[in-house]
Motif scaffolding. Structure first.
Motif, PDB file in Angstrom:
ATOM      1  N   MET A   1       0.809  -1.217   0.000  1.00  0.00           N
ATOM      2  CA  MET A   1       0.000   0.000   0.000  1.00  0.00           C
ATOM      3  C   MET A   1       0.842   1.266   0.000  1.00  0.00           C
ATOM      4  O   MET A   1       0.560   2.208  -0.740  1.00  0.00           O
ATOM      5  N   VAL A   2       1.867   1.292   0.825  1.00  0.00           N
ATOM      6  CA  VAL A   2       2.639   2.528   1.025  1.00  0.00           C
ATOM      7  C   VAL A   2       3.758   2.686   0.006  1.00  0.00           C
ATOM      8  O   VAL A   2       4.081   3.801  -0.399  1.00  0.00           O
ATOM      9  N   HIS A   3       4.352   1.571  -0.429  1.00  0.00           N
ATOM     10  CA  HIS A   3       5.503   1.659  -1.338  1.00  0.00           C
ATOM     11  C   HIS A   3       5.244   1.056  -2.713  1.00  0.00           C
ATOM     12  O   HIS A   3       6.150   1.050  -3.554  1.00  0.00           O
ATOM     13  N   GLY A   4       4.045   0.548  -2.948  1.00  0.00           N
ATOM     14  CA  GLY A   4       3.690   0.064  -4.284  1.00  0.00           C
ATOM     15  C   GLY A   4       4.488  -1.133  -4.745  1.00  0.00           C
ATOM     16  O   GLY A   4       4.624  -1.358  -5.951  1.00  0.00           O
TER      17      GLY A   4
ATOM     18  N   SER B   1      16.087  -7.156 -11.217  1.00  0.00           N
ATOM     19  CA  SER B   1      16.509  -5.806 -10.845  1.00  0.00           C
ATOM     20  C   SER B   1      16.445  -5.637  -9.331  1.00  0.00           C
ATOM     21  O   SER B   1      15.719  -6.338  -8.638  1.00  0.00           O
ATOM     22  N   LYS B   2      17.213  -4.687  -8.825  1.00  0.00           N
ATOM     23  CA  LYS B   2      17.237  -4.414  -7.390  1.00  0.00           C
ATOM     24  C   LYS B   2      17.149  -2.911  -7.184  1.00  0.00           C
ATOM     25  O   LYS B   2      17.886  -2.153  -7.794  1.00  0.00           O
ATOM     26  N   ARG B   3      16.198  -2.505  -6.358  1.00  0.00           N
ATOM     27  CA  ARG B   3      16.020  -1.084  -6.059  1.00  0.00           C
ATOM     28  C   ARG B   3      15.820  -0.932  -4.558  1.00  0.00           C
ATOM     29  O   ARG B   3      14.926  -1.554  -3.983  1.00  0.00           O
ATOM     30  N   THR B   4      16.653  -0.120  -3.929  1.00  0.00           N
ATOM     31  CA  THR B   4      16.566   0.101  -2.494  1.00  0.00           C
ATOM     32  C   THR B   4      15.494   1.135  -2.196  1.00  0.00           C
ATOM     33  O   THR B   4      15.499   2.227  -2.768  1.00  0.00           O
ATOM     34  N   ARG B   5      14.571   0.777  -1.328  1.00  0.00           N
ATOM     35  CA  ARG B   5      13.491   1.685  -0.926  1.00  0.00           C
ATOM     36  C   ARG B   5      13.703   2.136   0.513  1.00  0.00           C
ATOM     37  O   ARG B   5      13.828   1.306   1.406  1.00  0.00           O
ATOM     38  N   LEU B   6      13.737   3.458   0.722  1.00  0.00           N
ATOM     39  CA  LEU B   6      13.712   3.988   2.079  1.00  0.00           C
ATOM     40  C   LEU B   6      12.285   3.854   2.576  1.00  0.00           C
ATOM     41  O   LEU B   6      11.346   4.297   1.922  1.00  0.00           O
ATOM     42  N   LEU B   7      12.104   3.245   3.735  1.00  0.00           N
ATOM     43  CA  LEU B   7      10.775   2.878   4.199  1.00  0.00           C
ATOM     44  C   LEU B   7      10.127   3.957   5.059  1.00  0.00           C
ATOM     45  O   LEU B   7      10.802   4.632   5.852  1.00  0.00           O
TER      46      LEU B   7
ATOM     47  N   CYS C   1      -3.938  -2.465  -4.314  1.00  0.00           N
ATOM     48  CA  CYS C   1      -3.189  -1.505  -3.505  1.00  0.00           C
ATOM     49  C   CYS C   1      -2.017  -0.926  -4.293  1.00  0.00           C
ATOM     50  O   CYS C   1      -1.698   0.265  -4.176  1.00  0.00           O
ATOM     51  N   ARG C   2      -1.360  -1.753  -5.104  1.00  0.00           N
ATOM     52  CA  ARG C   2      -0.261  -1.265  -5.950  1.00  0.00           C
ATOM     53  C   ARG C   2      -0.800  -0.292  -6.997  1.00  0.00           C
ATOM     54  O   ARG C   2      -0.189   0.744  -7.263  1.00  0.00           O
TER      55      ARG C   2
ATOM     56  N   VAL D   1      -1.644   5.696  -8.789  1.00  0.00           N
ATOM     57  CA  VAL D   1      -2.559   6.820  -9.010  1.00  0.00           C
ATOM     58  C   VAL D   1      -2.396   7.878  -7.922  1.00  0.00           C
ATOM     59  O   VAL D   1      -2.344   9.084  -8.211  1.00  0.00           O
ATOM     60  N   ASP D   2      -2.295   7.466  -6.671  1.00  0.00           N
ATOM     61  CA  ASP D   2      -2.154   8.425  -5.572  1.00  0.00           C
ATOM     62  C   ASP D   2      -0.838   9.201  -5.686  1.00  0.00           C
ATOM     63  O   ASP D   2      -0.784  10.401  -5.385  1.00  0.00           O
ATOM     64  N   SER D   3       0.238   8.531  -6.115  1.00  0.00           N
ATOM     65  CA  SER D   3       1.524   9.212  -6.274  1.00  0.00           C
ATOM     66  C   SER D   3       1.445  10.277  -7.363  1.00  0.00           C
ATOM     67  O   SER D   3       1.993  11.371  -7.221  1.00  0.00           O
ATOM     68  N   ARG D   4       0.745   9.960  -8.434  1.00  0.00           N
ATOM     69  CA  ARG D   4       0.572  10.942  -9.507  1.00  0.00           C
ATOM     70  C   ARG D   4      -0.255  12.124  -9.027  1.00  0.00           C
ATOM     71  O   ARG D   4       0.030  13.283  -9.358  1.00  0.00           O
TER      72      ARG D   4
END
Length: 364
Positions: free
Chosen positions: A184-187, A218-224, A290-291, A296-299
């Motif tokens: 929900m929070v980080h998609g 792929s690897k992407r680091t997400r700050l939580l 949720c993803r 949509v919410d980020s946009r």
């Protein structure tokens, strides 16, 4: 359907015995079947497991499943894979059918995924001198979807789901709430969340971060976000108590079951379904809802298409993320909604005018 020469290969088709649970087990079963095909029918080719095994587990499962379908078709048609032409490959694509009767037809994205898997194998053969051409290269891909079929979880929906997740009781409640928060929070892709390892839960720039291996390796680091960190830490403390260890001694998956295996995607979907029903939400939501809502919410919050696409791991934001945008825009600017409201207003005014005329008639 013609019976395969191998019992192992037959079990991979519809009606065969069920596959072992888990991505790794399904991928191993598919690779074993492909290796057997090559040993029996095309011994001049290298074992497909050499190509498939280095891939990410979910990619390995999907690509090996695609190769199973293709090898089955080649055997039925009596074709050597390296002699398949573009026209014959197009016929294979046209003849692709669902493996279960519950599915009426394969979606365009599923067909494209099967084509990508087989095409990847051909490029691998070409690099090693076992083939001279990729017949899938000349076959047109199916058109991408014009909009997302998955129902979007709105911000209100997500708040209601979070409330129900925090109220949930049971040994897996804290784990499931943390997994849901990551989507929900980080998609994050639900599958990526289920496969996260504890060693990938780390620190970056003074904050808790997560760096899972995602689609295509792929690897992407997400700050939580703080909320997500609180839920994950609560789960880890609970897990440590259940295992009789310190949090720092835990290892393996970040969100394992009691047996140490990954949570099944079907169980995660069922969990979200239960929360949806308890929250009184009419829409049929699932983890991908949720993803979808995250994009949509980020946009809506002003992030660019490229920023949002990168955050959710879309390879081509202009082709993928924009579909989410279009779906939300159409839902908000659906002419029928506005026309329906206008019709209700026109009808109300008509009735008021008729009543006014009736009252004037009675006075005279």
């Amino acid at each position: 359907m013609q019976t395969s020469r191998s019992a192992n290969r037959t079990s991979l088709r519809a009606g065969g015995p069920p596959l072992p649970s888990g991505t790794e087990a399904r991928a191993e079963r598919h690779m074993d079947a492909c290796d057997e095909w090559v040993r029996d029918l095309w011994p001049d080719l290298p074992a497909p497991s050499q190509w498939c095994r280095p891939l990410h587990p979910r990619t390995r499962e999907n690509y090996s499943a695609a190769l199973v379908r293709f090898f089955d078709w080649c055997e039925v048609k009596g074709l050597h894979p390296t002699q398949v032409t573009d026209a014959q490959a197009a016929i294979w694509v046209d003849e692709l059918e669902p493996l279960t009767p519950r599915v009426v037809r394969l979606s365009n994205s599923t067909v494209n995924g099967l084509m990508t898997g087989v095409s990847s194998w051909y490029w691998w053969l070409i690099d090693r001198g076992h083939a001279t051409a990729n017949p899938l290269w000349g076959v047109a891909r199916c058109a991408p979807p014009d909009e997302i079929a998955t129902v979007r979880a709105t911000r209100e929906h997500k708040a209601m789901l979070l409330e129900q997740a925090l109220r949930y009781r049971g040994g897996s409640a804290a784990r499931n709430a943390a997994m849901l928060a990551l989507v929900m929070v980080h998609g994050m892709r639900p599958g990526d969340v289920l496969g996260c390892e504890l060693r990938q839960y780390t620190y970056r720039e003074g904050r808790r971060a997560l760096a899972p291996v995602a689609k295509r390796g792929s690897k992407r680091t997400r700050l939580l976000a703080d909320l997500v960190v609180e839920l994950i830490d609560e789960w880890l403390r609970q897990r440590a108590r259940m295992e009789g260890r310190e949090v720092g001694e835990l290892e393996g998956l970040l969100f394992p079951t009691s047996t140490g295996r990954p949570v099944a995607s079907s169980d995660f979907r069922r969990y979200v379904t239960v929360l949806t029903r308890r929250a009184g939400i009419r829409e049929k939501l699932n983890p991908r809802s949720c993803r979808h809502g995250y994009v949509v919410d980020s946009r809506d919050l002003g992030f660019t298409l490229e920023e949002v696409g990168a955050s959710v791991g879309h390879k081509d934001p202009q082709r993928t993320t924009v579909v989410y945008d279009r779906t939300a825009l159409r839902a908000r600017r659906e002419p029928g909604i506005t026309l329906g409201r206008a019709l209700v207003e026109d009808h109300r005014m008509m009735r008021e005018a008729a009543k006014l005329a009736h009252d004037e008639g009675e006075k005279t």
